[in-house]
Design an enzyme around this catalytic site. Sequence first.
Site, PDB file in Angstrom:
ATOM      1  N   ASP A 222       0.833  -1.126  -0.102  1.00 26.20           N
ATOM      2  CA  ASP A 222       0.264   0.111  -0.009  1.00 26.20           C
ATOM      3  C   ASP A 222       1.069   1.333   0.078  1.00 26.20           C
ATOM      4  O   ASP A 222       2.245   1.318   0.646  1.00 26.20           O
ATOM      5  CB  ASP A 222      -0.820  -0.152   1.334  1.00 26.20           C
ATOM      6  CG  ASP A 222      -1.697   1.166   1.298  1.00 26.20           C
ATOM      7  OD1 ASP A 222      -2.511   1.295   0.687  1.00 26.20           O
ATOM      8  OD2 ASP A 222      -1.644   2.041   2.328  1.00 26.20           O
ATOM      9  N   GLU A 285       1.327  -0.575  -4.916  1.00 29.92           N
ATOM     10  CA  GLU A 285       0.330   0.419  -5.203  1.00 29.92           C
ATOM     11  C   GLU A 285       1.229   1.588  -5.657  1.00 29.92           C
ATOM     12  O   GLU A 285       1.870   2.332  -4.827  1.00 29.92           O
ATOM     13  CB  GLU A 285      -0.643   0.755  -4.306  1.00 29.92           C
ATOM     14  CG  GLU A 285      -1.699   1.886  -4.514  1.00 29.92           C
ATOM     15  CD  GLU A 285      -2.490   2.280  -3.302  1.00 29.92           C
ATOM     16  OE1 GLU A 285      -3.398   2.723  -3.389  1.00 29.92           O
ATOM     17  OE2 GLU A 285      -1.980   2.331  -2.402  1.00 29.92           O
TER      18      GLU A 285
END
Length: 569
Positions: A222, A285
Amino acid sequence: MRVAIAFCVAVLPLVIGITWNPPDNIVDFSLYQIYPRSYKDSDGNGIGDLRGIIERLDHFTESNVEAVWLSPIYRSPMVDFGYDISNYKEIDPIFGTMEDFEELLKAAHDRNLSVLMDFVPNHTSDQHEWFQKSLQGIPPYDSYYVWHAGRMENGVRVPPNNWVSQMRGSAWQWKDERQAYYLHQFSIQQPDLNYYSPDVRREMKDVLKFWLDKGVDGFRVDAMIFLYEDKRFLNEPLSGLTDDPNDYDYTVKIYTTNQQPTYDIIPTWRQVLDKYEQPKYLMLEVYSNVSDTMKYYHYGADFPFNFYTITNLTRNSNAADIQYVVESWYDNMPEGCTPNWVTGNHDQHRLISRLGEPRARAITTTVLLLPGVIVTYYGEEIGMIDEYISWEDTVDPEGCRAGKEHYLTSSRDPERTPFQWDDSVSAGFSSNPHTWLPVNEDYKTLNLAHEKKEKNSYYALYEKLSALKRSQYLKEAMLVTKVLDDYVFAVARETEDHGSVYAISNFGDTDSIVDLSVFDNIPSKLNVYYASAISDILPWESVIQIRRVTIPAGSVVILTTPNADFVTD
């Protein structure tokens, strides 16, 4: 990379496309993102959980999914629904127990499903033990987070610079206990870790090892671009896009994203993963410009996520726009690497809500036939759409922060509603009529059970395409794409020995007649494998001539060569 732009004479004056041969080492599978709160509730409390996922694992095998990625299930105060982690090595009781997770892992592996975790390395919850000790100045935790005494301005202490949080406002928060500001690039309750600390780097590698020892198959990382900041703490230049200093777009992020040490840490994680016998995946990401994004390939990640279908396409996009999205990734990706295609996630409006159903079907068709990894956000295999969520029902922190007048443009709740399994109470998601977010009102007709019975449903298309995606012969097939007219896009996967498949999407308002002889190696006759618009024009399992093929408005047609032996592989 062998990418060629091809120009052929056909019905149109110009037919544009690409040809690409997948490298031998390409990673190629279907990855499914589970948002655990919304997938399946097993105990009737209105919130999805691990046992609910176990109950519905067969949906993945039936849908030809080969790997699942779980959004965060770690212990958390749930300020940001799991992305604010208070303990990286515990399961939050909302989702179940560690025993439940271990059972899920075994059940998935028994079905040959890989399981990936969501790794959130940039920040923790302010309730994490590390932060509480850092707040007190206890070594070595005193350096676990990014602290700064600030600067004096007209006799008043102010933040050290103009850095802006993604959640609006200053990225700095003052704490009297420490007599300093801490950095938070997201919410105030999500303090940024300090990766210049060797102790932090060691701790996070230990987190990876903990879950790898459990048997997980890799990680989605993330917010990768935010990991390091420039230690000089200089003001970022103004963007000129807005005069609001609290708006994230107020500055150009030259000191807070994509710093060189962010790239350098990836090989250290790769070393941890590579110590295990089975392949372990590392997917990042990355929302950034092309050059910064592609650079991540070079440092040991399997790939940075490709969000081009999210960021570059709209309800007005034409076939050339789809071609540009496909071509841009292949043109810029380093040679020998794995492409990937993401059509939605928990932070973005759903695919149909963004593009409308005809274009959404075209994108689903395209990405499932492209080489590489395709990421499906839960519910998009059945064509779920955003649901209107009232202010009273809003729970997303971004929506709540925006306030009643502006929450509709900020909240991520509409794309996070419960999965629609059938037409029973709460769409079969829960026995409780009151779920953590309201079920979409269309669930009586838009649900998996209903779509399994309909030949032209969204799920029928997804199932047909995912079966092709899983074929080993197709994984090795040459890719050819063509723009056949303004609203007709074609994808082919061609092999010499096992036949070929041609998928044509017409997302226009009128029928289109196309000449498929623009594909160099195509035979004169093709079999109809699938047609979303069932009609006398293209009945299923019929044979058609390639020179004049009518593609009905808003439809997808999949054709195969007579010798195609991989469609049932």
